[in-house]
Design a protein around this motif. Structure first.
Motif, mmCIF file in Angstrom:
data_model
loop_
_atom_site.group_PDB
_atom_site.id
_atom_site.type_symbol
_atom_site.label_atom_id
_atom_site.label_comp_id
_atom_site.label_asym_id
_atom_site.label_seq_id
_atom_site.Cartn_x
_atom_site.Cartn_y
_atom_site.Cartn_z
ATOM 1 N N VAL A 2 0.685 -1.281 0.083
ATOM 2 C CA VAL A 2 -0.062 -0.179 -0.010
ATOM 3 C C VAL A 2 0.808 1.208 -0.172
ATOM 4 C CG1 VAL A 2 -1.620 1.380 1.412
ATOM 5 C CG2 VAL A 2 -2.133 -1.098 0.895
ATOM 6 N N PRO A 3 1.891 1.313 0.812
ATOM 7 C CA PRO A 3 2.428 2.703 0.884
ATOM 8 C C PRO A 3 3.253 2.842 -0.495
ATOM 9 C CG PRO A 3 2.894 1.475 2.817
ATOM 10 C CD PRO A 3 2.226 0.706 2.171
ATOM 11 N N GLY A 4 3.905 1.709 -0.930
ATOM 12 C CA GLY A 4 4.475 1.920 -2.404
ATOM 13 C C GLY A 4 3.517 2.490 -3.302
ATOM 14 N N LEU A 5 2.158 1.854 -3.474
ATOM 15 C CA LEU A 5 1.386 2.189 -4.566
ATOM 16 C C LEU A 5 1.021 3.409 -4.411
ATOM 17 C CD1 LEU A 5 -0.826 -1.061 -4.457
ATOM 18 C CD2 LEU A 5 0.624 -0.446 -5.983
ATOM 19 N N GLN A 6 0.882 4.005 -3.180
ATOM 20 C CA GLN A 6 0.280 5.487 -3.037
ATOM 21 C C GLN A 6 1.414 6.301 -3.459
ATOM 22 O OE1 GLN A 6 -0.065 5.024 1.545
ATOM 23 N NE2 GLN A 6 -2.250 5.376 1.284
ATOM 24 N N ALA A 7 2.659 5.996 -3.154
ATOM 25 C CA ALA A 7 3.947 7.018 -3.913
ATOM 26 C C ALA A 7 4.031 6.768 -5.436
ATOM 27 C CB ALA A 7 5.152 6.181 -3.139
ATOM 28 N N ALA A 8 3.789 5.810 -5.886
ATOM 29 C CA ALA A 8 3.816 5.539 -7.251
ATOM 30 C C ALA A 8 2.594 6.430 -7.833
ATOM 31 C CB ALA A 8 3.664 4.179 -7.472
ATOM 32 N N ALA A 9 1.383 6.296 -7.438
ATOM 33 C CA ALA A 9 0.315 6.914 -7.820
ATOM 34 C C ALA A 9 0.618 8.521 -7.730
ATOM 35 C CB ALA A 9 -1.049 6.696 -7.170
ATOM 36 N N ALA A 35 -6.843 6.939 -5.397
ATOM 37 C CA ALA A 35 -6.351 8.117 -4.477
ATOM 38 C C ALA A 35 -5.622 7.405 -3.477
ATOM 39 C CB ALA A 35 -7.462 9.120 -4.096
ATOM 40 N N PRO A 36 -4.648 8.263 -2.628
ATOM 41 C CA PRO A 36 -4.030 7.724 -1.406
ATOM 42 C C PRO A 36 -4.958 7.153 -0.579
ATOM 43 C CG PRO A 36 -3.090 9.753 -2.183
ATOM 44 C CD PRO A 36 -4.299 9.745 -2.998
ATOM 45 N N SER A 37 -6.027 7.894 0.089
ATOM 46 C CA SER A 37 -7.012 7.329 0.881
ATOM 47 C C SER A 37 -7.736 6.194 0.488
ATOM 48 C CB SER A 37 -7.856 8.596 1.363
ATOM 49 O OG SER A 37 -8.686 8.882 0.223
ATOM 50 N N GLU A 38 -7.718 5.675 -0.841
ATOM 51 C CA GLU A 38 -8.451 4.656 -1.394
ATOM 52 C C GLU A 38 -7.575 3.409 -1.593
ATOM 53 O OE1 GLU A 38 -10.017 6.476 -4.735
ATOM 54 O OE2 GLU A 38 -11.485 7.567 -3.905
ATOM 55 N N THR A 39 -6.199 3.578 -1.535
ATOM 56 C CA THR A 39 -5.210 2.482 -1.660
ATOM 57 C C THR A 39 -5.693 1.076 -0.909
ATOM 58 O OG1 THR A 39 -3.819 4.295 -2.308
ATOM 59 C CG2 THR A 39 -2.870 2.107 -2.322
ATOM 60 N N THR A 40 -5.777 1.426 0.255
ATOM 61 C CA THR A 40 -6.105 0.043 1.077
ATOM 62 C C THR A 40 -7.108 -0.789 0.484
ATOM 63 O OG1 THR A 40 -4.846 0.837 3.082
ATOM 64 C CG2 THR A 40 -6.263 -0.974 3.454
ATOM 65 N N ALA A 41 -8.513 0.096 0.450
ATOM 66 C CA ALA A 41 -9.629 -0.455 -0.044
ATOM 67 C C ALA A 41 -9.458 -1.110 -1.585
ATOM 68 C CB ALA A 41 -10.722 0.499 -0.156
ATOM 69 N N VAL A 80 -6.610 -2.456 -2.774
ATOM 70 C CA VAL A 80 -5.678 -3.592 -2.550
ATOM 71 C C VAL A 80 -6.726 -4.758 -2.095
ATOM 72 C CG1 VAL A 80 -3.750 -4.886 -1.448
ATOM 73 C CG2 VAL A 80 -3.710 -2.656 -2.350
ATOM 74 N N GLU A 81 -7.497 -4.479 -0.953
ATOM 75 C CA GLU A 81 -8.714 -5.361 -0.451
ATOM 76 C C GLU A 81 -9.445 -6.010 -1.458
ATOM 77 O OE1 GLU A 81 -10.084 -3.043 2.844
ATOM 78 O OE2 GLU A 81 -8.605 -3.721 4.276
ATOM 79 N N THR A 82 -10.000 -4.970 -2.418
ATOM 80 C CA THR A 82 -10.824 -5.306 -3.472
ATOM 81 C C THR A 82 -10.073 -6.361 -4.315
ATOM 82 O OG1 THR A 82 -12.294 -3.182 -3.314
ATOM 83 C CG2 THR A 82 -12.404 -4.473 -5.427
ATOM 84 N N ALA A 83 -8.834 -6.136 -4.877
ATOM 85 C CA ALA A 83 -8.143 -6.972 -5.777
ATOM 86 C C ALA A 83 -7.917 -8.532 -4.971
ATOM 87 C CB ALA A 83 -6.607 -6.362 -5.837
ATOM 88 N N LEU A 84 -7.627 -8.164 -3.812
ATOM 89 C CA LEU A 84 -7.502 -9.492 -2.920
ATOM 90 C C LEU A 84 -8.704 -10.437 -2.899
ATOM 91 C CD1 LEU A 84 -5.015 -8.441 -0.254
ATOM 92 C CD2 LEU A 84 -4.328 -9.595 -2.547
ATOM 93 N N ALA A 85 -9.957 -9.702 -2.796
ATOM 94 C CA ALA A 85 -11.144 -10.518 -2.622
ATOM 95 C C ALA A 85 -11.368 -10.934 -4.030
ATOM 96 C CB ALA A 85 -12.159 -9.439 -2.557
#
Length: 198
Positions: A24-31, A46-52, A54-59
């Motif tokens: 997540v932190p690396g994706l936030q920096a890349a975006a 967006a930075p605040s949406e990155t965890t969700a 990844v969670e959607t992708a993993l689901a």
């Protein structure tokens, strides 16, 4: 087609590894390199949406229809972006490649060509896919050009197909590459990565 299971793929300047919440932190920096989430026709979080995100992708991975990757710089381990196999349909030996985005500084570099060569090689030569597909927004002309440069064929447009993040509805441009077309495309992608640059 063999089961699509987490795998690490590497060549040249990059490594694709199974996406986890640790990225997540690396994706936030890349975006943040280019504030890519402001593009209305992409799925970059967006930075605040990155965890969700990844969670959607993993689901999707848990449900069996998606396999998400983090795209990393092979030397430094820095996250450069993300890509996925998705819409995996084993019964007809079909998989699509999408949810692909990269930090602005590595766009139009060897990163995307190398990632696609890795994903296509794995799909056709290890998994036994008969067809690999792509889909993109009708207004994402850069994405359409990038898919066409890979050697994929434009199949057509599905009109009024999917919601954009701004609530408008997009037309989706569909592309595909068959197993029979793969050897020529593989040779061309390999040449693109090794040809002399001006």
């Amino acid at each position: 087609m063999k089961p699509v299971e987490p795998v690490t793929l590497a060549a040249g300047p990059i490594r694709l590894e199974p996406l986890t919440l640790d990225h997540v932190p690396g994706l936030q920096a890349a975006a943040a390199d280019g504030e890519l989430w402001n593009l209305r026709f992409t799925s970059v979080p967006a930075p605040s949406e990155t965890t969700a995100y990844v969670e959607t992708a993993l689901a999707g991975q848990a449900a069996g229809h998606r396999l998400p990757f983090a795209v990393l710089d092979a030397a430094s381990g820095e996250v450069l972006g993300s890509t996925s196999y998705h819409d995996i349909v084993p019964a007809i030996e079909r998989v699509e490649i999408g949810y692909t985005w990269y930090a602005q500084r590595v766009q139009r570099s060897a990163v995307n060509t190398t990632a696609k060569l890795l994903l296509l090689t794995h799909a056709f030569e290890t998994l036994g896919a008969k067809l690999v597909g792509w889909r993109t927004d009708n207004f994402n002309h850069a994405s359409q050009r990038a898919i066409e440069r890979l050697g994929a064929r434009r199949d057509g447009v599905i009109r009024h197909h999917a919601l954009r993040r701004d609530g408008t509805v997009r037309d989706t441009v569909m592309y595909s590459l068959t197993a029979g077309e793969w050897p020529e495309v593989k040779a061309h992608l390999s040449w693109q990565l090794t040809r002399p640059r001006a």
